[in-house]
Scaffold this motif. Structure first.
Motif, PDB file in Angstrom:
ATOM      1  N   GLY A 132      -4.229  -2.720  -1.945  1.00  0.00           N
ATOM      2  CA  GLY A 132      -3.710  -1.432  -1.470  1.00  0.00           C
ATOM      3  C   GLY A 132      -4.235  -0.275  -2.306  1.00  0.00           C
ATOM      4  O   GLY A 132      -4.625   0.765  -1.773  1.00  0.00           O
ATOM      5  N   GLU A 166      -4.790   8.245   1.733  1.00  0.00           N
ATOM      6  CA  GLU A 166      -3.539   7.666   2.246  1.00  0.00           C
ATOM      7  C   GLU A 166      -3.365   7.795   3.761  1.00  0.00           C
ATOM      8  O   GLU A 166      -2.428   7.231   4.328  1.00  0.00           O
ATOM      9  CB  GLU A 166      -2.337   8.304   1.522  1.00  0.00           C
ATOM     10  CG  GLU A 166      -2.213   9.785   1.799  1.00  0.00           C
ATOM     11  CD  GLU A 166      -1.088  10.476   1.037  1.00  0.00           C
ATOM     12  OE1 GLU A 166      -0.608   9.967   0.007  1.00  0.00           O
ATOM     13  OE2 GLU A 166      -0.700  11.554   1.503  1.00  0.00           O
ATOM     14  N   ALA A 188       0.842  -1.201   0.000  1.00  0.00           N
ATOM     15  CA  ALA A 188       0.000   0.000   0.000  1.00  0.00           C
ATOM     16  C   ALA A 188       0.878   1.252   0.000  1.00  0.00           C
ATOM     17  O   ALA A 188       0.550   2.250  -0.650  1.00  0.00           O
ATOM     18  CB  ALA A 188      -0.938  -0.012   1.206  1.00  0.00           C
TER      19      ALA A 188
END
Ligand SMILES: [Zn+2]
Length: 247
Positions: A194, A203, A143
């Motif tokens: 991800g 994020e 991710a």
């Protein structure tokens, strides 16, 4: 054993930078490329994870010198597979000049993603982390690599389109010894997952997840791992996770 100023293979040169690079002879261009990938990654990860920059070096090692690269064990690691090692100080990312063909798909995004994956391991391991299911740590790396790519404007569509979206297992179900092909399919599924998480939640979850992992004091079991991830995602996280076939 911690080795300061590790002996590098003869003729290796040093390229200064945010992450200094020790590289094989006649590999100046590759080293400059790796330096740029690492600077992009380290800058983005410091911001995404809200941490100080990391003391780290990279070593760009040719296949013929691979067995001289620093590592934790006495036996040589398979060539072409990058790794992070704390057997030297500062800790080092050991990167091959040629990636193993087991990395699939091979696109323009492959090398940066692989480097950022290892860089994210280095960031996570700058503090002690208790035992967790492997998928959770690997998810943090995949991710993070996807988050850096988004920030850097590295298009991932061509890369993601070549990934098999139904490898026959979920990210939490792959256990025990797996061969290189299954390991790649597992990492690719984590990358797709991800990207999906980043699209849905942004994020910010990465900072919450990594800091939560640093605060854990007992071994993280499957149930706790899911809880850590769901909490990091925030409102609606658990329901969303349960709705994902790859999870
Ligand atoms: Zn990894």
């Amino acid at each position: 054993m911690l080795v300061r100023n590790p002996v590098t293979p003869p003729g290796y040169e040093r390229l200064a930078g945010v992450v200094p690079i020790v590289h094989a002879p006649r590999m100046e261009r590759s080293a400059a490329n790796v330096r740029s990938i690492l600077e992009t990654g380290a800058g983005a990860l410091s911001e995404v994870l809200v941490v100080e920059p990391l003391e780290l070096e990279a070593m760009l090692i040719s296949d013929e010198d691979w067995e001289q690269a620093p590592r934790e064990t006495t036996y040589t690691y398979p060539p072409g597979l990058p790794y992070f090692t704390r057997s030297v100080h500062p800790p080092a990312l050991v990167l091959p000049t040629t990636l193993s063909p087991t990395f699939q798909p091979q696109t323009k995004a492959t090398y940066p993603l692989v480097v950022w994956h290892e860089l994210a391991h280095a960031f996570l391991l700058q503090k002690e982390v208790v035992r967790t299911p492997a998928w959770l740590r690997e998810f943090v790396s995949q991710a993070s690599a996807a988050a850096i790519a988004r920030r850097a404007g590295l298009p991932l569509a061509e890369h993601l389109n070549q990934i098999d979206r139904g490898p026959g297992f979920t990210i939490r179900a792959l256990r025990g010894h797996v061969d290189a092909e299954e390991q790649m399919a597992f990492q690719n599924l984590l990358l797709l997952f991800g990207v999906a998480v980043l699209e849905e939640f942004g994020e910010g979850f990465l900072e919450r997840l990594v800091h939560a992992m640093w605060e854990e004091t007992n071994t993280v079991d499957e149930e706790r791992a899911e809880e850590l991830l769901a909490n990091a995602l925030g409102s609606g996280g658990r329901t969303w996770l349960r709705s994902r076939p790859e999870f």
